[in-house]
Design a protein around this motif. Sequence first.
Motif, PDB file in Angstrom:
ATOM      1  N   PRO A  22       0.503  -1.064  -0.121  1.00  0.00           N
ATOM      2  CA  PRO A  22       0.026  -0.498  -0.108  1.00  0.00           C
ATOM      3  C   PRO A  22       1.015   1.076  -0.171  1.00  0.00           C
ATOM      4  N   GLU A  23       2.370   0.692   0.274  1.00  0.00           N
ATOM      5  CA  GLU A  23       3.044   2.383   0.486  1.00  0.00           C
ATOM      6  C   GLU A  23       3.272   2.512  -0.399  1.00  0.00           C
ATOM      7  N   MET A  24       3.399   1.617  -1.768  1.00  0.00           N
ATOM      8  CA  MET A  24       4.223   2.108  -3.009  1.00  0.00           C
ATOM      9  C   MET A  24       3.605   3.497  -3.536  1.00  0.00           C
ATOM     10  N   THR A  25       4.412   3.715  -4.498  1.00  0.00           N
ATOM     11  CA  THR A  25       3.750   5.505  -4.728  1.00  0.00           C
ATOM     12  C   THR A  25       3.627   4.972  -6.309  1.00  0.00           C
ATOM     13  N   ASP A  47       0.844  -9.361   4.339  1.00  0.00           N
ATOM     14  CA  ASP A  47       0.900 -10.668   3.958  1.00  0.00           C
ATOM     15  C   ASP A  47      -1.074 -11.143   3.825  1.00  0.00           C
ATOM     16  N   VAL A  48      -1.778 -10.318   3.477  1.00  0.00           N
ATOM     17  CA  VAL A  48      -2.952 -10.179   3.628  1.00  0.00           C
ATOM     18  C   VAL A  48      -3.446  -9.494   2.109  1.00  0.00           C
ATOM     19  N   VAL A  49      -4.399 -10.034   1.739  1.00  0.00           N
ATOM     20  CA  VAL A  49      -4.983  -8.850   0.598  1.00  0.00           C
ATOM     21  C   VAL A  49      -6.078  -8.249   1.425  1.00  0.00           C
ATOM     22  N   VAL A  50      -5.694  -6.377   0.672  1.00  0.00           N
ATOM     23  CA  VAL A  50      -6.629  -5.328   1.460  1.00  0.00           C
ATOM     24  C   VAL A  50      -6.621  -4.465   0.030  1.00  0.00           C
ATOM     25  N   GLY A  51      -6.119  -4.991  -1.195  1.00  0.00           N
ATOM     26  CA  GLY A  51      -6.502  -4.163  -2.209  1.00  0.00           C
ATOM     27  C   GLY A  51      -6.507  -4.614  -3.902  1.00  0.00           C
ATOM     28  N   PHE A  52      -7.192  -3.914  -4.560  1.00  0.00           N
ATOM     29  CA  PHE A  52      -6.710  -3.899  -6.263  1.00  0.00           C
ATOM     30  C   PHE A  52      -6.261  -3.092  -6.829  1.00  0.00           C
ATOM     31  N   VAL A  53      -5.026  -2.453  -7.420  1.00  0.00           N
ATOM     32  CA  VAL A  53      -4.789  -1.428  -8.182  1.00  0.00           C
ATOM     33  C   VAL A  53      -4.116  -2.103 -10.144  1.00  0.00           C
ATOM     34  N   THR A  54      -4.796  -1.048 -10.335  1.00  0.00           N
ATOM     35  CA  THR A  54      -5.125  -0.994 -11.446  1.00  0.00           C
ATOM     36  C   THR A  54      -4.469   0.119 -12.650  1.00  0.00           C
ATOM     37  N   LYS A  55      -3.847  -0.352 -13.875  1.00  0.00           N
ATOM     38  CA  LYS A  55      -3.311   0.696 -14.783  1.00  0.00           C
ATOM     39  C   LYS A  55      -4.524   2.240 -14.452  1.00  0.00           C
ATOM     40  N   LEU A  56      -6.081   1.364 -14.667  1.00  0.00           N
ATOM     41  CA  LEU A  56      -7.252   2.525 -14.729  1.00  0.00           C
ATOM     42  C   LEU A  56      -6.819   3.423 -13.376  1.00  0.00           C
ATOM     43  N   ASP A  57      -6.585   2.492 -12.365  1.00  0.00           N
ATOM     44  CA  ASP A  57      -6.577   3.392 -11.024  1.00  0.00           C
ATOM     45  C   ASP A  57      -5.405   4.743 -11.125  1.00  0.00           C
ATOM     46  N   ALA A  58      -4.104   3.638 -11.513  1.00  0.00           N
ATOM     47  CA  ALA A  58      -2.857   4.409 -11.594  1.00  0.00           C
ATOM     48  C   ALA A  58      -2.882   5.997 -12.707  1.00  0.00           C
ATOM     49  N   LEU A  59      -3.567   5.653 -13.791  1.00  0.00           N
ATOM     50  CA  LEU A  59      -4.114   6.937 -14.770  1.00  0.00           C
ATOM     51  C   LEU A  59      -4.688   7.918 -13.934  1.00  0.00           C
ATOM     52  N   ASP A  74       4.413  16.014 -10.928  1.00  0.00           N
ATOM     53  CA  ASP A  74       5.416  14.835 -10.113  1.00  0.00           C
ATOM     54  C   ASP A  74       5.134  15.161  -8.830  1.00  0.00           C
ATOM     55  N   ASP A  75       3.848  16.275  -8.554  1.00  0.00           N
ATOM     56  CA  ASP A  75       3.316  16.168  -7.077  1.00  0.00           C
ATOM     57  C   ASP A  75       2.387  14.266  -7.133  1.00  0.00           C
ATOM     58  N   ARG A  76       2.318  14.268  -7.931  1.00  0.00           N
ATOM     59  CA  ARG A  76       1.349  12.884  -8.548  1.00  0.00           C
ATOM     60  C   ARG A  76       1.724  11.435  -8.951  1.00  0.00           C
ATOM     61  N   MET A  77       2.904  11.903  -8.810  1.00  0.00           N
ATOM     62  CA  MET A  77       4.227  10.919  -9.247  1.00  0.00           C
ATOM     63  C   MET A  77       4.138  10.380  -7.537  1.00  0.00           C
ATOM     64  N   GLY A  78       4.082  11.025  -6.522  1.00  0.00           N
ATOM     65  CA  GLY A  78       4.688  10.447  -5.430  1.00  0.00           C
ATOM     66  C   GLY A  78       2.671  10.142  -4.342  1.00  0.00           C
ATOM     67  N   VAL A  81      -0.232   3.970  -3.357  1.00  0.00           N
ATOM     68  CA  VAL A  81      -1.331   2.610  -3.661  1.00  0.00           C
ATOM     69  C   VAL A  81      -2.514   2.534  -3.051  1.00  0.00           C
ATOM     70  N   ASP A  82      -2.379   3.244  -1.629  1.00  0.00           N
ATOM     71  CA  ASP A  82      -3.337   3.175  -0.576  1.00  0.00           C
ATOM     72  C   ASP A  82      -4.553   3.891  -1.340  1.00  0.00           C
ATOM     73  N   GLU A  83      -4.266   5.345  -2.004  1.00  0.00           N
ATOM     74  CA  GLU A  83      -4.057   6.127  -2.111  1.00  0.00           C
ATOM     75  C   GLU A  83      -5.990   5.692  -3.315  1.00  0.00           C
ATOM     76  N   ILE A  84      -4.975   5.094  -4.504  1.00  0.00           N
ATOM     77  CA  ILE A  84      -6.201   5.115  -5.104  1.00  0.00           C
ATOM     78  C   ILE A  84      -6.087   3.609  -5.783  1.00  0.00           C
TER      79      ILE A  84
END
Length: 158
Positions: A22-25, A47-59, A74-78, A81-84
């Motif tokens: 979740p902490e990954m940018t 080790d527990v699934v807490v979410g799912f992140v897709t390319k669309l979420d990242a866009l 640049d701000d948005r690249m930071g 994952v837990d936010e999106i």
Amino acid sequence: MYEFLQETVADNMTRSARSVAPEMTVGDLYRLFASDDYDAYPVLRDDVVVGFVTKLDALKVFAFTPDQMLPHYDDRMGTTVDEIMSCDVIAVEPDTNLQRVLHLMVSHRLKSLPVIDKYHQLVGIIAREDIMRALARCTKRQAPPLVPCETVRCLRLA
């Protein structure tokens, strides 16, 4: 075709599924998407699934909003994952029938689903390609003959 009805996730999933924290940018997530051929990742915490992140979420973090017409790249690249990520994860267990997985994928327009055990720990991932391979394998004997090319009408796009 009846063979497909007997197919389960356990026999068709990818067991070496990659996941993200979740902490990954978003910047790191973009690099991961660029290096892999995946469209989504399960998000794991302890080790527990807490979410799912897709390319669309990242866009979505770069989409225009009424508050901010030009997102600061640049701000948005930071953004983390837990936010999106989506917290409403549709997951399946290894003994799930592939017909059920196909129904979930079609009705929710999903490309892949995490496969979890009874403790919600990730054991693999099942993707559209896995379903397509199983269908092809199960329908080989029943496949209709190919229509000769000269009898197929071609469509021309203007």
